[in-house]
Design a protein around this motif. Structure first.
Motif, PDB file in Angstrom:
ATOM      1  N   UNK A  86       0.857  -1.196   0.000  1.00 53.55           N
ATOM      2  CA  UNK A  86       0.000   0.000   0.000  1.00 53.55           C
ATOM      3  C   UNK A  86       0.888   1.240   0.000  1.00 53.55           C
ATOM      4  N   UNK A  87       1.253   1.701  -1.183  1.00 49.55           N
ATOM      5  CA  UNK A  87       2.126   2.863  -1.310  1.00 49.55           C
ATOM      6  C   UNK A  87       1.273   4.129  -1.268  1.00 49.55           C
ATOM      7  N   UNK A  88       1.145   4.679  -0.070  1.00 42.03           N
ATOM      8  CA  UNK A  88       0.234   5.809   0.146  1.00 42.03           C
ATOM      9  C   UNK A  88       0.831   7.129  -0.307  1.00 42.03           C
ATOM     10  N   UNK A  89       2.090   7.390   0.033  1.00 41.38           N
ATOM     11  CA  UNK A  89       2.657   8.714  -0.200  1.00 41.38           C
ATOM     12  C   UNK A  89       2.937   8.980  -1.671  1.00 41.38           C
ATOM     13  N   UNK A  90       3.477   8.016  -2.371  1.00 43.02           N
ATOM     14  CA  UNK A  90       3.810   8.228  -3.780  1.00 43.02           C
ATOM     15  C   UNK A  90       2.630   7.948  -4.698  1.00 43.02           C
ATOM     16  N   UNK A  91       1.948   6.829  -4.461  1.00 39.10           N
ATOM     17  CA  UNK A  91       0.896   6.378  -5.379  1.00 39.10           C
ATOM     18  C   UNK A  91      -0.510   6.683  -4.871  1.00 39.10           C
TER      19      UNK A  91
ATOM     20  N   UNK B 107      -5.055   4.207  -0.991  1.00 49.00           N
ATOM     21  CA  UNK B 107      -5.649   4.194   0.358  1.00 49.00           C
ATOM     22  C   UNK B 107      -5.581   2.807   0.981  1.00 49.00           C
ATOM     23  N   UNK B 108      -5.268   2.763   2.272  1.00 44.19           N
ATOM     24  CA  UNK B 108      -5.247   1.485   2.979  1.00 44.19           C
ATOM     25  C   UNK B 108      -5.443   1.715   4.469  1.00 44.19           C
ATOM     26  N   UNK B 109      -6.535   1.220   4.977  1.00 48.81           N
ATOM     27  CA  UNK B 109      -6.819   1.324   6.401  1.00 48.81           C
ATOM     28  C   UNK B 109      -5.916   0.403   7.202  1.00 48.81           C
ATOM     29  N   UNK B 110      -5.714  -0.812   6.706  1.00 51.03           N
ATOM     30  CA  UNK B 110      -4.956  -1.800   7.453  1.00 51.03           C
ATOM     31  C   UNK B 110      -3.472  -1.437   7.527  1.00 51.03           C
ATOM     32  N   UNK B 111      -2.953  -0.807   6.491  1.00 51.21           N
ATOM     33  CA  UNK B 111      -1.554  -0.380   6.536  1.00 51.21           C
ATOM     34  C   UNK B 111      -1.360   0.742   7.547  1.00 51.21           C
ATOM     35  N   UNK B 112      -2.382   1.558   7.730  1.00 49.09           N
ATOM     36  CA  UNK B 112      -2.284   2.698   8.643  1.00 49.09           C
ATOM     37  C   UNK B 112      -2.354   2.279  10.103  1.00 49.09           C
ATOM     38  N   UNK B 113      -3.201   1.310  10.435  1.00 52.97           N
ATOM     39  CA  UNK B 113      -3.386   0.947  11.839  1.00 52.97           C
ATOM     40  C   UNK B 113      -2.360  -0.077  12.313  1.00 52.97           C
ATOM     41  N   UNK B 114      -1.654  -0.709  11.378  1.00 53.41           N
ATOM     42  CA  UNK B 114      -0.642  -1.679  11.769  1.00 53.41           C
ATOM     43  C   UNK B 114      -1.234  -3.037  12.109  1.00 53.41           C
ATOM     44  N   UNK B 115      -0.512  -3.776  12.916  1.00 56.58           N
ATOM     45  CA  UNK B 115      -0.904  -5.143  13.263  1.00 56.58           C
ATOM     46  C   UNK B 115      -2.039  -5.125  14.276  1.00 56.58           C
ATOM     47  N   UNK B 116      -3.101  -5.869  14.005  1.00 55.56           N
ATOM     48  CA  UNK B 116      -4.229  -5.953  14.929  1.00 55.56           C
ATOM     49  C   UNK B 116      -3.830  -6.741  16.175  1.00 55.56           C
ATOM     50  N   UNK B 117      -4.393  -6.395  17.343  1.00 59.93           N
ATOM     51  CA  UNK B 117      -4.064  -7.104  18.589  1.00 59.93           C
ATOM     52  C   UNK B 117      -4.355  -8.596  18.483  1.00 59.93           C
ATOM     53  N   UNK B 118      -3.445  -9.404  19.025  1.00 64.00           N
ATOM     54  CA  UNK B 118      -3.642 -10.846  19.033  1.00 64.00           C
ATOM     55  C   UNK B 118      -3.284 -11.550  17.742  1.00 64.00           C
ATOM     56  N   UNK B 119      -2.727 -10.826  16.771  1.00 68.94           N
ATOM     57  CA  UNK B 119      -2.379 -11.428  15.488  1.00 68.94           C
ATOM     58  C   UNK B 119      -1.001 -12.081  15.564  1.00 68.94           C
ATOM     59  N   UNK B 120      -0.889 -13.310  15.084  1.00 70.95           N
ATOM     60  CA  UNK B 120       0.391 -14.017  15.064  1.00 70.95           C
ATOM     61  C   UNK B 120       1.180 -13.605  13.826  1.00 70.95           C
TER      62      UNK B 120
ATOM     63  N   UNK C 217      12.454  -5.121  -1.094  1.00 71.89           N
ATOM     64  CA  UNK C 217      12.640  -4.766  -2.505  1.00 71.89           C
ATOM     65  C   UNK C 217      11.462  -5.240  -3.357  1.00 71.89           C
ATOM     66  N   UNK C 218      11.117  -6.515  -3.229  1.00 73.73           N
ATOM     67  CA  UNK C 218      10.050  -7.091  -4.065  1.00 73.73           C
ATOM     68  C   UNK C 218       8.697  -6.474  -3.729  1.00 73.73           C
ATOM     69  N   UNK C 219       8.381  -6.362  -2.441  1.00 70.89           N
ATOM     70  CA  UNK C 219       7.077  -5.826  -2.053  1.00 70.89           C
ATOM     71  C   UNK C 219       6.954  -4.344  -2.379  1.00 70.89           C
ATOM     72  N   UNK C 220       8.065  -3.607  -2.343  1.00 71.31           N
ATOM     73  CA  UNK C 220       8.026  -2.195  -2.728  1.00 71.31           C
ATOM     74  C   UNK C 220       7.703  -2.053  -4.208  1.00 71.31           C
ATOM     75  N   UNK C 221       8.329  -2.895  -5.045  1.00 67.06           N
ATOM     76  CA  UNK C 221       8.027  -2.879  -6.478  1.00 67.06           C
ATOM     77  C   UNK C 221       6.556  -3.255  -6.727  1.00 67.06           C
TER      78      UNK C 221
END
Length: 337
Positions: A108-113, A116-129, A144-148
């Protein structure tokens, strides 16, 4: 197919050369069009669903080791007090970043592209492995790969937005193959743009960092001022490049032509462009403060937050294109007079 001045958005707003849209009008036009093109929400929603259900890729072990290194550096005899405080702050920040890290959010490249992404903004949900990544090479490869991939997903999203808008000098793809060619052509240009800017900043920062390091030994206060100056200069540079991606996708410009056009637009409408940036930033942050706690109420709150944030982000991306294009036409009209 090319769209010039005098085109109606069918939103009760005329995009002619003599009437560039202000900040509020651009936002209004963007959300009016989005109401009629809710299909633009599909990609952001699907991305957030992926981030929601995929186990986070955490680099906490790597950041914890780095935090320990910074923390132990202060134990060296004769270490300056000011630098010791800074090192401790960096150590604490790295430890916190490791606890909330998730490499999937690079999709979810918010600043350049403007994706929108809610999950990228809030981070890891509580209790998530999480899946722990504890090797530097593995982490670097994933980044590198995920950024591309994130830039590619953002390119597809903005291509869909541009295709929905009846403005821009770029040809509107009419078939699937034509649309795919447009995506990969613009994706390649955006990657090249990122590499050029990244290399330029790196070449400028290497000698600057060495100089600041030398000054820090002699005068920590002066070094802090120099760091602030470099940060402000970098932000001003990046702001002048704020419309490069819009120029590439909406007007099908080459890299350097898009850079020139973005710089000309910002210089010609600096206060208005900066105002647009601030307004959209405050809207985004404001809604994040509201939707963040809601998103953590799984599953209903998360689903609602994803839908609302996707609508908000897609509307702001559409408004950005409208603002860019109408102000560009106004500047062109002023130069021709």
């Amino acid at each position: 197919m090319c769209y010039n001045s005098g085109v109606e958005l069918s939103l009760d707003v005329s995009l002619d050369r003599k009437n560039s849209l202000g900040i509020i009008d651009s936002l209004s036009a963007g959300f009016r069009l989005l109401v009629r093109r809710l299909d633009l929400l599909i990609l952001p929603v699907l991305l957030d669903i992926w981030l929601w259900f995929m186990p986070p890729l955490s680099i906490a072990p790597l950041l914890e080791r780095l935090a320990t290194f910074y923390g132990q550096a202060t134990d060296v005899e004769g270490f300056p007090v000011e630098l010791a405080e800074m090192s401790n702050q960096v150590s604490e920040g790295l430890a916190l970043l490791g606890e909330t890290s998730n490499l999937w959010t690079l999709l979810a490249n918010t600043w350049l592209m403007h994706m929108p992404s809610m999950m990228a903004a809030i981070g890891v949900l509580p209790g998530t492995s999480s899946i722990l990544v504890d090797r530097i090479l593995a982490a670097g490869g994933l980044v590198f790969v995920l950024s591309l991939c994130g830039i590619f997903v953002g390119t597809v999203f903005l291509e869909l937005v541009a295709h929905a808008l009846p403005i821009g000098n770029g040809e509107k793809p009419q078939g699937l193959s034509h649309f795919a060619n447009s995506i990969f052509r613009h994706y390649g240009r955006i990657i090249a743009f990122v590499l050029i800017v990244g290399l330029g900043v790196l070449l400028a920062y290497l000698p600057a960092s060495f100089f600041v390091g030398v000054v820090a030994v002699l005068s920590p206060a002066l070094s802090s001022f120099l760091v602030l100056f470099l940060a402000i200069a970098t932000m001003l540079l990046l702001f002048h490049l704020y419309f490069v991606v819009a120029a590439i996708i909406l007007d099908d410009l080459t890299i350097f032509a898009a850079i020139r056009q973005s710089i000309q637009l910002v210089r010609g409408s600096f206060l208005t462009a900066f105002g647009f940036f601030l307004v959209t930033w405050f809207i985004t942050i404001g809604f994040m403060l509201i939707l963040g706690p809601l998103a953590k109420n799984v599953p209903a709150g998360t689903a609602i937050a994803i839908l609302v944030n996707s609508f908000l982000g897609a509307g702001l991306a559409t408004a950005l294109f409208i603002f860019y294009r109408t102000h560009l036409l106004r500047l062109a009209e002023e130069e021709s007079i």
